[in-house]
Design a protein around this motif. Structure first.
Motif, short mmCIF file in Angstrom:
data_model
loop_
_atom_site.label_atom_id
_atom_site.label_comp_id
_atom_site.label_asym_id
_atom_site.label_seq_id
_atom_site.Cartn_x
_atom_site.Cartn_y
_atom_site.Cartn_z
N ARG A 57 0.80 -1.23 0.00
CA ARG A 57 0.00 0.00 0.00
C ARG A 57 0.83 1.27 0.00
N THR A 58 2.16 1.16 0.05
CA THR A 58 3.00 2.35 0.04
C THR A 58 4.00 2.27 -1.10
N ALA A 59 4.44 3.43 -1.55
CA ALA A 59 5.51 3.55 -2.54
C ALA A 59 6.40 4.70 -2.10
N GLY A 60 7.69 4.49 -2.09
CA GLY A 60 8.60 5.52 -1.63
C GLY A 60 8.80 5.45 -0.13
N PRO A 61 9.47 6.44 0.44
CA PRO A 61 9.83 6.41 1.87
C PRO A 61 8.60 6.46 2.77
N VAL A 62 8.75 5.83 3.95
CA VAL A 62 7.67 5.73 4.93
C VAL A 62 8.19 6.14 6.29
N VAL A 63 7.39 6.89 7.03
CA VAL A 63 7.57 7.08 8.47
C VAL A 63 6.52 6.21 9.16
N GLY A 71 3.60 -0.05 18.92
CA GLY A 71 5.04 0.11 18.86
C GLY A 71 5.77 -1.21 18.88
N PHE A 72 5.24 -2.17 19.61
CA PHE A 72 5.80 -3.53 19.62
C PHE A 72 5.73 -4.10 18.20
N VAL A 73 4.60 -3.86 17.54
CA VAL A 73 4.39 -4.37 16.19
C VAL A 73 5.30 -3.67 15.19
N THR A 74 5.37 -2.34 15.24
CA THR A 74 6.20 -1.62 14.27
C THR A 74 7.68 -1.93 14.45
N THR A 75 8.09 -2.18 15.67
CA THR A 75 9.48 -2.59 15.92
C THR A 75 9.83 -3.85 15.15
N ASN A 76 8.84 -4.73 15.00
CA ASN A 76 9.06 -6.01 14.33
C ASN A 76 8.71 -5.98 12.85
N ALA A 77 7.97 -4.97 12.41
CA ALA A 77 7.56 -4.88 11.00
C ALA A 77 8.42 -3.93 10.19
N GLY A 78 9.16 -3.05 10.85
CA GLY A 78 9.79 -1.93 10.18
C GLY A 78 10.82 -2.29 9.13
N LEU A 79 11.41 -3.47 9.22
CA LEU A 79 12.43 -3.87 8.25
C LEU A 79 11.93 -4.90 7.26
N ASP A 80 10.66 -5.25 7.34
CA ASP A 80 10.16 -6.39 6.55
C ASP A 80 9.17 -6.01 5.45
N GLY A 81 8.87 -4.72 5.27
CA GLY A 81 7.94 -4.34 4.22
C GLY A 81 8.01 -2.85 3.95
N GLY A 82 7.97 -2.49 2.68
CA GLY A 82 8.02 -1.07 2.33
C GLY A 82 9.39 -0.47 2.58
N LEU A 87 11.07 5.69 12.51
CA LEU A 87 10.06 5.16 13.43
C LEU A 87 9.67 6.23 14.43
N VAL A 88 8.38 6.30 14.73
CA VAL A 88 7.89 7.19 15.78
C VAL A 88 7.07 6.35 16.75
N TYR A 89 7.36 6.49 18.03
CA TYR A 89 6.68 5.74 19.07
C TYR A 89 5.87 6.70 19.94
N VAL A 90 4.61 6.41 20.15
CA VAL A 90 3.73 7.28 20.92
C VAL A 90 3.19 6.50 22.12
N ASP A 91 3.66 6.86 23.31
CA ASP A 91 3.25 6.11 24.53
C ASP A 91 3.39 4.61 24.27
N ALA A 92 4.55 4.21 23.75
CA ALA A 92 4.64 2.90 23.12
C ALA A 92 5.76 2.03 23.68
N PHE A 93 5.58 0.74 23.46
CA PHE A 93 6.66 -0.22 23.67
C PHE A 93 7.71 -0.05 22.58
N MET A 94 8.97 -0.08 22.98
CA MET A 94 10.10 -0.10 22.04
C MET A 94 10.98 -1.28 22.44
N LEU A 183 17.20 2.04 12.28
CA LEU A 183 16.41 3.17 11.81
C LEU A 183 16.35 4.25 12.88
N PRO A 184 16.40 5.54 12.48
CA PRO A 184 16.26 6.61 13.47
C PRO A 184 14.85 6.60 14.07
#
Length: 242
Positions: A57-63, A71-82, A87-94, A183-184
């Motif tokens: 669903r995305t093309a080009g860079p993603v934040v 945040g737990f999910v994005t930590t594990n998904a961030g390198l596997d798609g798109g 990464l931005v974490y909001v009141d989140a698990f890192m 990733l920053p």
């Protein structure tokens, strides 16, 4: 470089509408924004789903932005798609590799870290559940006192009525290698968070080398104080474009 797409991933006891104010603000700035559904079945399934959406669903860079368990999910998904650049974490698990949500919360002073979880959660079975697993809903009182205590009462009741549950097993599944290592990252910390206390968030953010913003808000700071979240996302998007 193309302006990044902003992808938002909600946490437990929530849905994509928890991002409404942030989505509106970012769209007014000209960003393309997606608020993805998070299945809330466990990090293995949920991260794979989010990564698949990123790839399709995305093309080009993603934040990539995650709230709470998101945040737990994005930590594990961030390198596997798109093409995730930040990464931005909001009141989140890192989480770091091998950590679980229960492990992070265990000695943190969280309102959920209690001897009897049924005092703060309503636990019910669900069809096809593995032996010993169940869905966990927040008790209304937990929503009012610990999850969204800085929202108007009517909004707290809406959260209590419409919340989506997280499986108990999701809280015991270890994280994989974290995307924040390469990733920053940025973190928005609600100083009045009673679900993931600020001290636990600060520890995780410092470990990840995140750029931190603190805001006097509950666990749902993106709802009660959306400007802080929006500004952190814009900062990440600006850094990606430099």
């Amino acid at each position: 470089m193309a302006r990044p797409t902003i992808v938002l991933v909600h946490g437990a006891w929530a849905d994509a509408s928890s991002w409404n104010s942030v989505v509106t603000a970012l769209r007014d700035m000209g960003f393309t924004v997606l608020a993805l559904p998070n299945p809330l079945r466990g990090v293995t399934n949920d991260a794979a789903y989010v990564a698949s959406c990123l790839g399709q669903r995305t093309a080009g860079p993603v934040v990539l932005v995650g709230h709470s368990y998101g945040g737990f999910v994005t930590t594990n998904a961030g390198l596997d798609g798109g093409d995730v650049r930040a990464l931005v974490y909001v009141d989140a698990f890192m989480p770091d590799e091998g950590e679980t949500t229960f492990g992070v919360l265990g000695d943190s002073g969280s309102a959920l870290a209690v001897p009897d979880p049924t005092t703060v959660l309503d636990v019910i079975g669900y069809p096809g559940a593995p032996e010993g697993d169940a869905d966990a809903f927040l008790k209304p009182e937990t929503v009012h006192s610990s999850f969204a205590q800085d929202l108007p009462e009517q909004d707290r009741w809406l959260i209590a009525a419409g919340q989506r549950p997280l499986t108990l097993s999701a809280n015991m599944t270890p994280s994989g290698p974290p995307a924040w290592r390469s990733l920053p990252s940025w973190a928005v910390i609600g100083t009045e968070d009673r679900i993931i206390p600020a001290s636990a968030q600060r520890r995780m953010a410092e470990r990840a080398g995140a750029t931190v913003t603190e805001v006097a808000a509950s666990h749902v700071s993106m709802v009660s104080q959306p400007r802080a979240t929006t500004e952190a996302i814009v900062a990440a998007a600006t850094a990606v474009g430099e």
